[in-house]
Design an enzyme around this catalytic site. Structure first.
Site, mmCIF file in Angstrom:
data_model
loop_
_atom_site.group_PDB
_atom_site.id
_atom_site.type_symbol
_atom_site.label_atom_id
_atom_site.label_comp_id
_atom_site.label_asym_id
_atom_site.label_seq_id
_atom_site.Cartn_x
_atom_site.Cartn_y
_atom_site.Cartn_z
ATOM 1 N N ALA A 44 -27.693 3.142 -47.074
ATOM 2 C CA ALA A 44 -28.647 4.218 -46.819
ATOM 3 C C ALA A 44 -29.842 4.100 -47.756
ATOM 4 C CB ALA A 44 -27.973 5.571 -47.008
ATOM 5 N N GLY A 86 -23.701 2.345 -45.413
ATOM 6 C CA GLY A 86 -24.023 2.484 -44.001
ATOM 7 C C GLY A 86 -24.073 1.152 -43.281
ATOM 8 N N GLU A 117 -20.579 0.428 -42.431
ATOM 9 C CA GLU A 117 -20.183 1.354 -41.372
ATOM 10 C C GLU A 117 -20.771 0.937 -40.022
ATOM 11 O OE1 GLU A 117 -19.651 5.676 -43.377
ATOM 12 O OE2 GLU A 117 -21.536 4.668 -43.870
ATOM 13 N N GLU A 173 -20.079 4.281 -51.817
ATOM 14 C CA GLU A 173 -20.575 5.659 -51.935
ATOM 15 C C GLU A 173 -19.941 6.416 -53.101
ATOM 16 O OE1 GLU A 173 -21.085 4.541 -47.570
ATOM 17 O OE2 GLU A 173 -19.563 4.244 -49.136
#
Length: 255
Positions: free
Chosen positions: A61, A106, A109, A129
């Protein structure tokens, strides 16, 4: 554009292009959802590649953007974040992630949303994270555990550590490791092969597997049975069986 969809020979490539690290800011997230929905609709797209370029898949992110967001802002944004990734995961066609360099947070993911993952020898994957005082928020706690099992997923999520390509292969986080220069080529070959297959049967197979993972075995068998019987109404089924009887296996041409 930060994310594009290019189509060639019925293979659509969703390409991240936000140098230097393909950080997944709000604009990229929203564009991913738009292009996933477009790839779902388009009949000329029969398989999809997720690709970040030769150097990096996606390093996660946009931390500076997130740092400026308070609790209220993230409450309002988190559903849209997950929806963007879910749109990719629910493309009803074969999807392969071509992973080069970093696939973190991300980025990892996003790779988890694919059906198959081909990684470069220099790839590094992880869910860091926890090092920010957070947990994965775009499906990582759910898709990672379903893919590699809960204890292995917890190890990666609890520690935030990165794993190199070979360990990722051992864990089942990726499915194939190849030289970096061959990642996209091999992903395209995988996608192109399936793009020639029976589109509705491939959709049925994907939805049956995915739905079955979310429910009990009896419900999953019902989903499978309904798709299996329904495919007997398709021209591809007629072509496939006729070709098998007349020419042997593996020679059918599907529409």
């Amino acid at each position: 554009m930060t994310v594009t969809l290019e189509v060639s020979d019925n293979v659509g490539t969703i390409r991240l292009d936000r140098p230097p690290m393909n950080a997944l800011d709000v604009a990229v997230q929203d564009r991913l959802r738009e292009l996933a929905e477009e790839a779902t609709r388009r009949e000329d797209v029969r398989a999809v590649i997720l690709y970040g370029g030769e150097k990096v898949f996606a390093a996660g992110a946009d931390i500076k953007e997130m740092q400026a967001m308070d609790h209220t802002a993230m409450v309002l944004r988190s559903k849209a974040l997950q929806d963007s990734f879910t749109a990719v995961a629910r493309i009803p066609k074969p999807v392969v992630a071509a992973v080069t360099g970093y696939a973190l947070g991300g980025g990892c993911e996003l790779a988890l949303c694919a059906d198959y993952r081909i990684a470069a020898e220099n790839a590094k994957l992880g869910q860091p994270e926890i090092l920010l005082g957070l947990i994965p928020g775009a499906g990582g706690t759910q898709r990672l555990a379903r893919l590699i099992g809960p204890s292995r997923a917890k190890d990666l999520i609890f520690t935030g550590r990165m794993v190199k390509a070979e360990e990722a292969l051992t864990l089942g986080l990726v499915d194939r490791v190849v030289p970096a220069a061959e990642v996209y080529e091999q992903a395209h070959a995988w996608a192109a092969q399936l793009a020639k297959g029976p589109a509705l049967a491939l959709r049925a197979a994907k939805e049956s597997v995915d739905a079955g993972l979310e429910t009990d075995i009896d419900t999953g068998l019902t989903v499978e049975r309904n798709w299996f019987a329904g495919l007997f109404a398709t021209e591809d089924r007629e072509r496939g069986m006729r070709s098998f009887v007349e020419e042997g296996p593996g020679k059918a041409t599907f529409r």
